[in-house]
Design an enzyme around this catalytic site. Structure first.
Site, PDB file in Angstrom:
ATOM      1  N   TRP A  93      -3.580  -1.887  -1.387  1.00 32.83           N
ATOM      2  CA  TRP A  93      -3.585  -3.344  -2.023  1.00 32.83           C
ATOM      3  C   TRP A  93      -3.871  -4.373  -0.857  1.00 32.83           C
ATOM      4  CZ3 TRP A  93      -0.963  -8.015  -1.773  1.00 32.83           C
ATOM      5  CH2 TRP A  93      -0.934  -8.893  -3.222  1.00 32.83           C
ATOM      6  N   HIS A 115       7.027 -33.030 -23.930  1.00 33.58           N
ATOM      7  CA  HIS A 115       7.294 -33.601 -22.511  1.00 33.58           C
ATOM      8  C   HIS A 115       6.012 -33.335 -21.746  1.00 33.58           C
ATOM      9  CE1 HIS A 115      11.386 -34.791 -23.246  1.00 33.58           C
ATOM     10  NE2 HIS A 115      11.579 -33.739 -23.703  1.00 33.58           N
ATOM     11  N   ARG A 151       1.310   1.690  -5.931  1.00 30.99           N
ATOM     12  CA  ARG A 151       1.456   0.489  -4.861  1.00 30.99           C
ATOM     13  C   ARG A 151       0.349   0.046  -4.622  1.00 30.99           C
ATOM     14  NH1 ARG A 151       6.414   2.458  -2.339  1.00 30.99           N
ATOM     15  NH2 ARG A 151       6.035   0.763  -0.849  1.00 30.99           N
ATOM     16  N   LYS A 179       1.943  -2.277  -8.581  1.00 19.17           N
ATOM     17  CA  LYS A 179       3.489  -2.014  -9.253  1.00 19.17           C
ATOM     18  C   LYS A 179       4.680  -2.421  -8.295  1.00 19.17           C
ATOM     19  CE  LYS A 179       5.741  -0.416 -12.751  1.00 19.17           C
ATOM     20  NZ  LYS A 179       5.745  -1.341 -13.774  1.00 19.17           N
ATOM     21  N   CYS A 216       0.935  -1.194  -0.256  1.00 24.41           N
ATOM     22  CA  CYS A 216      -0.085   0.016  -0.016  1.00 24.41           C
ATOM     23  C   CYS A 216       1.134   1.261  -0.044  1.00 24.41           C
ATOM     24  CB  CYS A 216      -0.835   0.124   1.220  1.00 24.41           C
ATOM     25  SG  CYS A 216      -1.698  -1.484   1.449  1.00 24.41           S
ATOM     26  N   LYS A 233       3.078 -11.040 -19.466  1.00 27.38           N
ATOM     27  CA  LYS A 233       2.458  -9.804 -19.974  1.00 27.38           C
ATOM     28  C   LYS A 233       0.918  -9.872 -20.441  1.00 27.38           C
ATOM     29  CE  LYS A 233       4.568  -7.639 -18.924  1.00 27.38           C
ATOM     30  NZ  LYS A 233       6.126  -7.236 -18.318  1.00 27.38           N
ATOM     31  N   ASN A 270       1.108   0.000   5.839  1.00 32.97           N
ATOM     32  CA  ASN A 270       1.546  -0.743   4.457  1.00 32.97           C
ATOM     33  C   ASN A 270       2.401  -1.938   4.952  1.00 32.97           C
ATOM     34  OD1 ASN A 270       2.736  -1.808   2.320  1.00 32.97           O
ATOM     35  ND2 ASN A 270       4.571  -0.336   2.172  1.00 32.97           N
ATOM     36  N   GLY A 271       2.223  -3.026   4.710  1.00 40.95           N
ATOM     37  CA  GLY A 271       2.668  -4.135   5.066  1.00 40.95           C
ATOM     38  C   GLY A 271       1.699  -5.487   5.830  1.00 40.95           C
ATOM     39  N   GLU A 320       8.119 -14.165 -20.715  1.00 41.72           N
ATOM     40  CA  GLU A 320       7.596 -12.755 -20.261  1.00 41.72           C
ATOM     41  C   GLU A 320       6.509 -12.431 -21.137  1.00 41.72           C
ATOM     42  OE1 GLU A 320       8.100 -10.312 -18.428  1.00 41.72           O
ATOM     43  OE2 GLU A 320       7.807  -8.468 -19.613  1.00 41.72           O
ATOM     44  N   GLU A 334      -1.247 -10.812 -17.334  1.00 42.07           N
ATOM     45  CA  GLU A 334      -1.522  -9.922 -16.382  1.00 42.07           C
ATOM     46  C   GLU A 334      -2.589  -8.625 -16.838  1.00 42.07           C
ATOM     47  OE1 GLU A 334       2.800  -7.622 -16.336  1.00 42.07           O
ATOM     48  OE2 GLU A 334       1.670  -7.519 -14.357  1.00 42.07           O
TER      49      GLU A 334
HETATM   50  O1  M6R Z   1       9.829  -3.410  -8.979  1.00 43.81           O
HETATM   51  P1  M6R Z   1      10.485  -4.908  -9.512  1.00 43.81           P
HETATM   52  O2  M6R Z   1      11.104  -5.034 -10.739  1.00 43.81           O
HETATM   53  O3  M6R Z   1      11.012  -5.666  -8.273  1.00 43.81           O
HETATM   54  O4  M6R Z   1       8.945  -5.847  -9.572  1.00 43.81           O
HETATM   55  C1  M6R Z   1       8.984  -7.024  -9.648  1.00 43.81           C
HETATM   56  C2  M6R Z   1       7.775  -7.744 -10.394  1.00 43.81           C
HETATM   57  O5  M6R Z   1       6.816  -7.337  -9.379  1.00 43.81           O
HETATM   58  C3  M6R Z   1       7.281  -7.346 -11.795  1.00 43.81           C
HETATM   59  O6  M6R Z   1       8.142  -7.071 -12.823  1.00 43.81           O
HETATM   60  C4  M6R Z   1       5.918  -7.609 -12.171  1.00 43.81           C
HETATM   61  O7  M6R Z   1       6.110  -8.921 -12.510  1.00 43.81           O
HETATM   62  C5  M6R Z   1       5.377  -7.065 -13.261  1.00 43.81           C
HETATM   63  N1  M6R Z   1       4.050  -6.303 -13.074  1.00 43.81           N
HETATM   64  C6  M6R Z   1       5.380  -7.666 -14.517  1.00 43.81           C
HETATM   65  O8  M6R Z   1       4.846  -6.764 -15.775  1.00 43.81           O
END
Ligand code: M6R
Length: 607
Positions: free
Chosen positions: A74, A502, A27, A602, A2, A483, A98-99, A479, A486
């Site tokens: 969050w 496999h 956040r 984020k 958060c 992408k 936050n936490g 990746e 998400e």
């Molecule tokens: O801030 P960070 O690079 O440490 O974050 C790592 C992941 O949380 C971040 O890359 C996440 O997987 C992204 N939403 C992917 O697009």
């Protein structure tokens, strides 16, 4: 995960709190709220959902007061609704958090037995009640907060405000970041320096176990024993302007389009293009003497590191272990005296990556960090920071940070290869010339947006997608899948193409699109064989390749996206763009919230 903010100010703080929360919305955005002391009484407004809902609430029912705290959530404990939104109150105590309070269940039980009634499902509310119970027992606010803090286990950044004292906010940190901003006759608390940037760039970062008494004209910092501690005041590098979308529909779209520029800035930081040499860096280790590099990160940053592994091993002959940070932190990996550790994080605040860094620090291993946010905890705790110059990344889906991480890692791999005697002078200048071309190729890929958008419209009609690739295209396949899932919520998996037979081949039928990432390289023919296996089972192939690759395939594909011919070394940087665009346009076609997809944040500051 958060975001929290606190202001002990001179003017009405409600609009300033909301403004700061906008900078912290990355956040978390499940709900938001602020509290002030209005006419001597605690008052709050909270709203479920995005910050805009809180703004509407405040338009209808404004809040006065020159002291206040705010929160963007969050959800961890309790569904995202108004009741669970912060600030939480208990008899004249207001709190934002936050936490995760790990011992909240025991504390809750104890407080219930003591007659406290809970109105939310959150772990945070126990902290409000603990502080209020200490007040009831006769403690003054500062002591009440300290006594309550000593009962907490877990990770927290807290701001606590007291009815009856409009010149006091208590801040506390154990895990998630918390910064104090020093103003003139005003003081601030925030989850990061960017939130505080419009108010002040003079900041003090609290360390784990610190708590602070913040008043308009004075700040005191203590450790958990209650001993005063000194923490340096620093000039923050947080940008004071709120980044906007410009002419783009979404931040993600803008950030995808910024890549040619930011890749070039990042590369220029590490490489001297005129001389064709990697720049000399002051490092806490000597690449030539290392026998192993331990890398660790989460999500997209982990996948960047996974591509980096191929580069370090291939060009520098340096063995690399790459781990997902949430696994690394507990797996007790032995690290020799000849190891170095490298952590990758856009935000520089990811809890698992930070914990992994601290594990390595305890093992006395020299630590480097590839980070975007300067001044972040990971940047501050590393022995050396390798910045990526991506600029603020707002879209939750990481795009430009990924290609900048790749750019930094590729540069470091060249540096390591030269230091270890595996890249001769001529080879060094060839590799650097190739990297210098990456921004131009990225630009060419962006011109394929219209074609990629058409392919994405098809993708938006399916429920499952498989991505395949070999070598560096394998992490890229993962990746691509990450992408897509998400932001579009379509189920996707990335596989090493050779692994197909496999197990995952059982999934293939005429409804399953298979996205194959296959530049025409040394192992293109191997990937072609895997494509044949997919085609033979009716799978629909979307091939991302170059002209030579497209010419060589005899298969009828659902679509072929033809990229410029690029040197093998830089292919992952260039091939990242079409997979980002595919995910972006698919999500747009599906009408999802591209920049703030459901359930995500984020910056992930809880484990
Ligand atoms: O801030 P960070 O690079 O440490 O974050 C790592 C992941 O949380 C971040 O890359 C996440 O997987 C992204 N939403 C992917 O697009």
């Amino acid at each position: 995960m958060c975001g929290i903010i606190g202001i002990v100010g001179q003017v009405p703080v409600a609009p300033l709190l909301v403004d700061a929360l906008k900078r912290l919305e990355y956040r978390g955005y499940d709900s938001a709220g602020i509290a002030t002391i209005e006419g001597g009484e605690l008052a709050r407004r909270r709203a479920e959902g995005k910050l805009v809902n809180l703004e509407h609430r405040l338009d209808e029912e404004p809040l006065a007061g020159t002291i206040g705290i705010g929160h963007t959530r969050w959800a961890t404990h309790g569904v995202p609704n108004e009741t669970n939104a912060h600030p939480h109150f208990s008899n004249g105590v207001a709190i934002v958090h936050n936490g995760i309070i790990e011992n909240f269940a025991e504390l809750r039980q104890e407080l219930v037995e003591d007659g406290y009634a809970f109105t939310s499902q959150t772990d945070t509310e126990v902290v409000a009640h603990l502080v209020s119970r200490e007040l009831k027992r006769g403690a003054r606010p500062v002591d009440a907060a300290h006594r309550a803090l000593k009962r907490l286990e877990g990770a927290f950044a807290l701001a606590i405000m007291f009815q009856g004292d409009d010149d006091l906010i208590i801040g506390a940190r154990n895990g998630p970041p918390l910064a104090i901003g020093h103003g003139k006759g005003e003081m601030y608390l925030g989850s990061d320096a960017i939130a505080l940037a419009p108010f002040t760039n003079s900041v003090t970062y609290l360390e784990d176990g610190d708590w602070a008494v913040v008043r308009r004209n004075h700040v005191e910092i203590f450790d958990m024993k209650g001993e005063p501690v000194e923490r340096p005041r620093q000039q923050s590098v947080g940008s004071s302007f709120l980044v906007d979308k410009g002419n783009y529909h979404h931040f993600m779209e803008k950030e995808i389009h910024e890549q040619p520029e930011v890749i070039s800035h990042t590369l220029a930081h590490y490489l001297d293009f005129t001389e064709g040499r990697a720049r000399a860096l002051d490092l806490p280790f000597d690449f030539a003497k290392l026998d192993r590099l331990a890398m660790s990160a989460c999500g997209t940053a982990y996948l960047a590191g996974s591509i980096g592994k191929y580069w370090f091993e291939r060009y520098a002959r340096l063995p690399v272990d790459i781990d997902i940070a949430s696994e690394f932190r507990y797996r007790e990996m032995p690290l020799s005296g000849k190891s170095a550790a490298l952590f990758i994080s856009q935000s520089g605040e990811t809890a698992d990556t930070l914990a992994s860094l601290r594990y390595c620090r305890d093992q006395n291993v020299p630590i480097g960090a590839v980070v975007n946010v300067r001044g972040s905890t990971i940047a501050r705790e590393a022995d050396v920071t390798f910045p990526i110059l991506a600029g603020p990344e707002v879209g939750v889906a990481s795009t430009k940070a990924f290609t900048c991480q790749l750019s930094a890692l590729a540069s470091l791999a060249v540096m390591a290869g030269v230091a270890r005697g595996h890249i001769a002078s001529e080879a060094e200048s060839i590799l650097i010339r190739q990297l210098a071309e990456a921004p131009r190729f990225a630009n060419q890929v962006l011109r394929l947006s219209d074609q990629i958008e058409k392919v994405a419209r098809e993708l938006s009609r399916v429920r499952h997608v498989l991505y395949l690739g070999r070598d560096t295209s394998y992490p890229l396949a993962m990746e691509g899948a990450l992408k897509l899932k998400e932001i579009s919520y379509i189920h996707a998996e990335g596989y090493a193409a050779g692994e197909l037979k496999h197990g995952p081949i059982a999934l293939i039928d005429e409804t399953m699109p298979v996205i194959v990432i296959a530049p025409h390289d040394r192992i293109f023919d191997k990937t072609m064989s895997n494509m044949q296996e997919v085609a033979a089972r009716g799978g629909r192939i979307i091939l991302i390749t170059d002209e030579a690759g497209a010419a060589r395939t005899s298969l009828t594909t659902m679509d072929t996206i033809v990229l410029p011919d690029v040197p093998e070394f830089i292919a992952p940087i260039v091939y990242a763009l079409p997979i980002q665009l595919l995910a972006y346009f698919t999500a747009v076609a599906m009408g999802t919230d591209v920049d703030q997809p459901r359930n995500l944040a984020k910056s992930v500051t809880v484990e």
